[in-house]
Write a protein that holds these residues in place. Structure first.
Motif, PDB file in Angstrom:
ATOM      1  N   LYS A 120     -33.873  16.812  46.774  1.00 11.76           N
ATOM      2  CA  LYS A 120     -34.902  17.460  47.243  1.00 11.76           C
ATOM      3  C   LYS A 120     -34.813  19.014  46.957  1.00 11.76           C
ATOM      4  CE  LYS A 120     -38.290  18.053  50.998  1.00 11.76           C
ATOM      5  NZ  LYS A 120     -38.662  17.561  52.324  1.00 11.76           N
ATOM      6  N   ASN A 121     -33.581  19.355  47.597  1.00 14.24           N
ATOM      7  CA  ASN A 121     -33.064  21.012  47.466  1.00 14.24           C
ATOM      8  C   ASN A 121     -33.056  21.453  45.984  1.00 14.24           C
ATOM      9  OD1 ASN A 121     -30.742  22.982  47.626  1.00 14.24           O
ATOM     10  ND2 ASN A 121     -31.846  23.287  49.437  1.00 14.24           N
ATOM     11  N   VAL A 122     -32.410  20.574  45.053  1.00 15.13           N
ATOM     12  CA  VAL A 122     -32.629  20.873  43.869  1.00 15.13           C
ATOM     13  C   VAL A 122     -33.768  20.790  42.858  1.00 15.13           C
ATOM     14  CG1 VAL A 122     -30.157  20.796  43.667  1.00 15.13           C
ATOM     15  CG2 VAL A 122     -31.552  18.887  42.762  1.00 15.13           C
ATOM     16  N   GLY A 123     -34.688  20.191  43.493  1.00 17.48           N
ATOM     17  CA  GLY A 123     -36.207  20.051  42.763  1.00 17.48           C
ATOM     18  C   GLY A 123     -36.190  18.723  42.187  1.00 17.48           C
ATOM     19  N   GLY A 124     -35.519  17.813  42.745  1.00 20.87           N
ATOM     20  CA  GLY A 124     -35.623  16.134  42.158  1.00 20.87           C
ATOM     21  C   GLY A 124     -34.726  16.097  40.931  1.00 20.87           C
ATOM     22  N   TRP A 125     -35.149  15.047  40.598  1.00 31.15           N
ATOM     23  CA  TRP A 125     -34.342  14.626  39.355  1.00 31.15           C
ATOM     24  C   TRP A 125     -34.525  15.716  38.116  1.00 31.15           C
ATOM     25  CZ3 TRP A 125     -30.199  11.780  38.419  1.00 31.15           C
ATOM     26  CH2 TRP A 125     -30.025  11.269  37.148  1.00 31.15           C
ATOM     27  N   ASN A 126     -35.781  15.995  37.940  1.00 28.95           N
ATOM     28  CA  ASN A 126     -36.122  17.077  36.851  1.00 28.95           C
ATOM     29  C   ASN A 126     -35.484  18.255  36.940  1.00 28.95           C
ATOM     30  OD1 ASN A 126     -37.601  15.124  35.017  1.00 28.95           O
ATOM     31  ND2 ASN A 126     -39.409  15.665  36.327  1.00 28.95           N
ATOM     32  N   GLY A 127     -35.363  18.703  38.451  1.00 23.88           N
ATOM     33  CA  GLY A 127     -34.597  19.978  38.807  1.00 23.88           C
ATOM     34  C   GLY A 127     -33.039  19.882  38.744  1.00 23.88           C
ATOM     35  N   LEU A 128     -32.565  18.551  38.901  1.00 25.38           N
ATOM     36  CA  LEU A 128     -31.090  18.461  38.902  1.00 25.38           C
ATOM     37  C   LEU A 128     -30.775  18.370  37.135  1.00 25.38           C
ATOM     38  CD1 LEU A 128     -28.602  17.784  39.707  1.00 25.38           C
ATOM     39  CD2 LEU A 128     -28.965  15.389  39.687  1.00 25.38           C
ATOM     40  N   LYS A 129     -31.626  18.063  36.379  1.00 27.80           N
ATOM     41  CA  LYS A 129     -31.472  18.116  34.952  1.00 27.80           C
ATOM     42  C   LYS A 129     -31.656  19.476  34.410  1.00 27.80           C
ATOM     43  CE  LYS A 129     -33.490  14.842  32.270  1.00 27.80           C
ATOM     44  NZ  LYS A 129     -34.574  14.143  31.680  1.00 27.80           N
ATOM     45  N   ALA A 130     -32.228  20.299  34.766  1.00 28.90           N
ATOM     46  CA  ALA A 130     -32.575  21.603  34.513  1.00 28.90           C
ATOM     47  C   ALA A 130     -31.253  22.465  35.150  1.00 28.90           C
ATOM     48  CB  ALA A 130     -33.623  22.069  35.218  1.00 28.90           C
ATOM     49  N   SER A 131     -30.644  22.082  35.940  1.00 31.75           N
ATOM     50  CA  SER A 131     -29.730  23.093  36.593  1.00 31.75           C
ATOM     51  C   SER A 131     -28.414  22.427  36.079  1.00 31.75           C
ATOM     52  CB  SER A 131     -29.496  22.834  38.310  1.00 31.75           C
ATOM     53  OG  SER A 131     -29.323  21.559  38.569  1.00 31.75           O
ATOM     54  N   LEU A 132     -28.119  21.623  35.217  1.00 34.47           N
ATOM     55  CA  LEU A 132     -26.918  21.136  34.673  1.00 34.47           C
ATOM     56  C   LEU A 132     -26.878  21.105  33.148  1.00 34.47           C
ATOM     57  CD1 LEU A 132     -26.063  17.860  36.828  1.00 34.47           C
ATOM     58  CD2 LEU A 132     -24.772  20.145  36.795  1.00 34.47           C
ATOM     59  N   PRO A 133     -25.942  21.285  32.574  1.00 30.52           N
ATOM     60  CA  PRO A 133     -25.750  21.181  30.929  1.00 30.52           C
ATOM     61  C   PRO A 133     -26.140  19.750  30.875  1.00 30.52           C
ATOM     62  CG  PRO A 133     -23.725  22.215  32.102  1.00 30.52           C
ATOM     63  CD  PRO A 133     -24.498  21.947  33.025  1.00 30.52           C
ATOM     64  N   GLN A 134     -26.696  19.468  29.574  1.00 34.25           N
ATOM     65  CA  GLN A 134     -27.342  18.359  29.247  1.00 34.25           C
ATOM     66  C   GLN A 134     -26.196  17.173  29.288  1.00 34.25           C
ATOM     67  OE1 GLN A 134     -30.400  17.992  28.924  1.00 34.25           O
ATOM     68  NE2 GLN A 134     -30.522  15.673  28.329  1.00 34.25           N
ATOM     69  N   ALA A 135     -24.926  17.529  28.891  1.00 37.25           N
ATOM     70  CA  ALA A 135     -23.884  16.682  28.882  1.00 37.25           C
ATOM     71  C   ALA A 135     -23.805  15.924  30.066  1.00 37.25           C
ATOM     72  CB  ALA A 135     -22.587  17.216  28.389  1.00 37.25           C
ATOM     73  N   TYR A 136     -23.935  16.431  31.164  1.00 36.97           N
ATOM     74  CA  TYR A 136     -23.716  16.060  32.520  1.00 36.97           C
ATOM     75  C   TYR A 136     -24.447  14.725  32.841  1.00 36.97           C
ATOM     76  CZ  TYR A 136     -20.515  19.708  34.109  1.00 36.97           C
ATOM     77  OH  TYR A 136     -19.556  20.388  34.270  1.00 36.97           O
ATOM     78  N   MET A 137     -25.842  14.440  32.284  1.00 37.87           N
ATOM     79  CA  MET A 137     -26.826  13.676  32.302  1.00 37.87           C
ATOM     80  C   MET A 137     -26.804  12.364  31.794  1.00 37.87           C
ATOM     81  SD  MET A 137     -28.114  15.389  34.742  1.00 37.87           S
ATOM     82  CE  MET A 137     -29.409  14.344  35.224  1.00 37.87           C
ATOM     83  N   HIS A 138     -25.604  12.235  30.738  1.00 33.33           N
ATOM     84  CA  HIS A 138     -25.298  11.181  29.974  1.00 33.33           C
ATOM     85  C   HIS A 138     -24.052  10.553  30.198  1.00 33.33           C
ATOM     86  CE1 HIS A 138     -29.584  11.710  28.150  1.00 33.33           C
ATOM     87  NE2 HIS A 138     -29.169  13.157  28.054  1.00 33.33           N
ATOM     88  N   SER A 139     -24.248   9.360  29.971  1.00 36.73           N
ATOM     89  CA  SER A 139     -22.732   8.341  29.946  1.00 36.73           C
ATOM     90  C   SER A 139     -21.961   8.541  28.638  1.00 36.73           C
ATOM     91  CB  SER A 139     -23.118   7.002  30.335  1.00 36.73           C
ATOM     92  OG  SER A 139     -23.656   6.911  31.755  1.00 36.73           O
ATOM     93  N   TRP A 140     -22.825   8.404  27.616  1.00 39.08           N
ATOM     94  CA  TRP A 140     -22.303   8.321  26.264  1.00 39.08           C
ATOM     95  C   TRP A 140     -22.424   9.666  25.271  1.00 39.08           C
ATOM     96  CZ3 TRP A 140     -18.649   4.585  25.967  1.00 39.08           C
ATOM     97  CH2 TRP A 140     -19.088   3.387  26.948  1.00 39.08           C
ATOM     98  N   GLN A 141     -23.479  10.127  25.510  1.00 38.10           N
ATOM     99  CA  GLN A 141     -23.776  11.226  24.675  1.00 38.10           C
ATOM    100  C   GLN A 141     -22.610  12.392  24.904  1.00 38.10           C
ATOM    101  OE1 GLN A 141     -27.749  12.901  24.459  1.00 38.10           O
ATOM    102  NE2 GLN A 141     -28.753  10.680  24.712  1.00 38.10           N
ATOM    103  N   GLY A 142     -22.125  13.091  23.750  1.00 29.69           N
ATOM    104  CA  GLY A 142     -21.349  14.011  23.900  1.00 29.69           C
ATOM    105  C   GLY A 142     -19.970  13.533  23.794  1.00 29.69           C
ATOM    106  N   LEU A 143     -19.745  12.483  23.630  1.00 27.84           N
ATOM    107  CA  LEU A 143     -18.298  11.782  23.367  1.00 27.84           C
ATOM    108  C   LEU A 143     -17.726  11.786  22.058  1.00 27.84           C
ATOM    109  CD1 LEU A 143     -18.751   8.579  25.730  1.00 27.84           C
ATOM    110  CD2 LEU A 143     -17.342  10.722  26.264  1.00 27.84           C
ATOM    111  N   SER A 144     -18.265  12.417  21.239  1.00 29.60           N
ATOM    112  CA  SER A 144     -17.764  12.388  19.681  1.00 29.60           C
ATOM    113  C   SER A 144     -16.481  13.365  19.768  1.00 29.60           C
ATOM    114  CB  SER A 144     -18.698  13.069  18.770  1.00 29.60           C
ATOM    115  OG  SER A 144     -19.276  14.431  19.372  1.00 29.60           O
ATOM    116  N   SER A 145     -16.589  14.460  20.701  1.00 25.05           N
ATOM    117  CA  SER A 145     -15.337  15.303  20.910  1.00 25.05           C
ATOM    118  C   SER A 145     -15.018  15.477  22.194  1.00 25.05           C
ATOM    119  CB  SER A 145     -15.467  16.556  20.041  1.00 25.05           C
ATOM    120  OG  SER A 145     -14.708  17.549  20.659  1.00 25.05           O
ATOM    121  N   ALA A 146     -13.830  15.579  22.614  1.00 25.25           N
ATOM    122  CA  ALA A 146     -13.376  16.004  24.178  1.00 25.25           C
ATOM    123  C   ALA A 146     -14.094  17.610  24.504  1.00 25.25           C
ATOM    124  CB  ALA A 146     -11.755  16.004  24.442  1.00 25.25           C
TER     125      ALA A 146
END
Length: 487
Positions: A120-146
């Motif tokens: 609620k403080n960060v603006g819900g799920w959409n607010g959390l997505k907006a406050s973090l780099p995109q790689a933080y929101m996925h399990s598998w995306q961004g794994l092509s390189s460390a």
């Protein structure tokens, strides 16, 4: 694997290794596992001491006595050790299991409100997505390189090191986990124990990992907004880096009023206590049955071994105190925990896999494989370092004064690759040494210990939804759904 453990009537994982292979394989695993449980217990003890220190409940007492406040950490370690020692003496493994059940409900009660308030403080799920780099929101995306993954790992490191070796090694060979199923009252209950546990395990990321993501989002926001806002969330620093061990306590203090803060902190304390108790009870079982009774004083009375187990509990607690100070050097104790598993569980899983599904594997092969797998983990850890670290307990200790052979993006990546190396070397060495040596166990002796020689269990009388195969299919299906949702 549960039918082999439970059906063999072995009292521990090392004893199962004796039945499947030989005494030397059992002895090596008993010693390495005892070392692992002490370190794991020390990690929980360190976390509990840091939590007690964070509560500041002893500050006024130490000030009144004229003692330095820095001593509170040492006092907290001793206090946590005494608490766990008392209830293990009073209740043994039963007390550890009951504590784990209670701490599960405490964690849910303490952390679900934290997730709700934090989101609620960060603006819900959409607010959390907006406050973090995109790689933080996925399990598998961004794994092509460390370099593009927040954990500092690529897809192969994650799948091979964590997804396969460490996960299977933990669930299938770690006596801390297996002893719960061994305490079941029937084969069916023993097989269902880890399967039923998998259901709440799937929900835990929402109350454990999600608060960490909320903390990361708040930290990013505070960094961009500047330090002028006194209400901004700030994660403590340690050794020039974020102290990730304090993420949840700091988040609880940031959001919760006094009453709710007590529930949340009690949940954390119960979790750390159950971790300590589980490891200490596993240690005294392995020490008593697989080391002392097997090699030091065989043929003694049950009362004698009971007293030895009690003494082993005291020794395990004292050794855990030393391990707690090792954990104090890590700003993320999960790195240390995964590293310890890589040294012990990873080579053990390779030996178990060959032993259970290949009747040709021998005791000489198993022992040599375990030994070489552990040495491979040590060598890899000794010649590599995580980024920004200095040679020592975190790696590079074999090349003091020289540059490491490889630098990983994170300590987690180093631990995963260490586990993969340990597994691979153990598997290959066990395979070739077994082919070069003679079997000492006949098919009759291996019945109930090797898959192809063991009658398959059929539970037609059990309710359809309670059958292990059905539960397994449901769990795998839900895992696939979650993986797609958070791809």
């Amino acid at each position: 694997m549960m039918p082999f453990y439970y059906g063999s009537k072995a009292r521990s994982v090392p004893e199962f290794l004796r039945l499947r292979f030989d005494e030397k394989t059992r002895a090596w695993n008993a010693c390495t596992f005892a070392f692992m449980t002490v370190l794991s217990s020390g990690i929980s003890m360190y976390a509990m001491a840091r939590l007690i220190q964070t509560l500041h409940v002893f500050d006024s007492l130490f000030i009144h006595l004229g003692w330095p406040l820095q001593w509170i950490f040492h006092f907290s370690i001793i206090l946590s050790a005494l608490i766990v020692l008392c209830y293990i003496f009073l209740g043994g493994l039963t007390s550890a299991i009951y504590n784990e059940v209670l701490q599960f409900f405490l964690i849910v009660a303490g952390f679900l409100p934290l997730v709700w308030v934090g989101l609620k403080n960060v603006g819900g799920w959409n607010g959390l997505k907006a406050s973090l780099p995109q790689a933080y929101m996925h399990s598998w995306q961004g794994l092509s390189s460390a370099h593009t993954n927040p954990l500092g790992v690529d897809w192969f490191t994650l799948v091979a090191g964590l997804g396969f070796v460490l996960s299977f090694g933990y669930w299938c060979t770690d006596f801390l986990v297996v002893q719960r199923a061994m305490a079941a009252n029937s084969m069916g209950a023993a097989r269902r124990t880890p399967l039923i546990a998998a259901f709440p395990k799937m929900l835990f990321p929402f109350i454990i990992i999600l608060p960490g993501m909320i903390a990361a989002g708040l930290s990013f926001h505070a960094a961009h907004a500047g330090a002028a806002d006194p209400s901004a969330y700030h994660l403590p620093m340690k050794n020039g880096a974020y102290d990730y061990n304090m993420t949840l306590p700091t988040l609880l203090g940031h959001y919760f009023p006094t009453g709710m803060l007590g529930i949340g902190l009690t949940a954390l304390m119960a979790s750390f206590m159950s971790g300590m108790a589980g490891n200490v009870t596993a240690f005294n079982s392995v020490w008593t049955y697989d080391i002392y009774e097997a090699y030091i004083r065989p043929g003694q009375s049950e009362h004698h071994y009971l007293n030895v187990g009690r003494a082993a509990t005291i020794f395990g607690i004292l050794a855990s105190i030393g391990a707690a100070y090792v954990a104090n050097q890590f700003n993320n104790i999960m790195d240390l925990l995964q590293l310890v598993f890589g040294f012990v569980n990873a080579p053990l899983f390779a030996t178990f896999a060959l032993g259970m599904f290949w009747r040709r594997s021998t005791g000489h092969g198993a022992f040599t494989g375990l030994l070489c797998g552990t040495l491979a983990a040590a060598v890899h850890h000794g010649v590599t370092l995580p980024f920004g670290e200095h040679p020592g307990v975190k790696g590079g200790w074999l090349l003091m004064g020289h540059a490491p052979l490889h630098v990983y993006d994170s300590g987690m990546a180093q631990s995963f690759v260490t586990a993969a190396w340990a597994f691979g070397v153990s598997f290959i060495v066990t395979l070739f040494v077994s082919l070069a040596t003679t079997r000492t166990k006949t098919d009759d002796e291996l019945r109930g210990l090797v898959y192809s020689l063991t009658p398959k269990i059929k539970e037609h009388e059990t309710h359809f939804l309670a059958r292990p195969a059905v539960l397994g299919v449901i769990i795998l299906s839900l895992t696939l759904v979650l993986s797609i949702i958070f791809w």
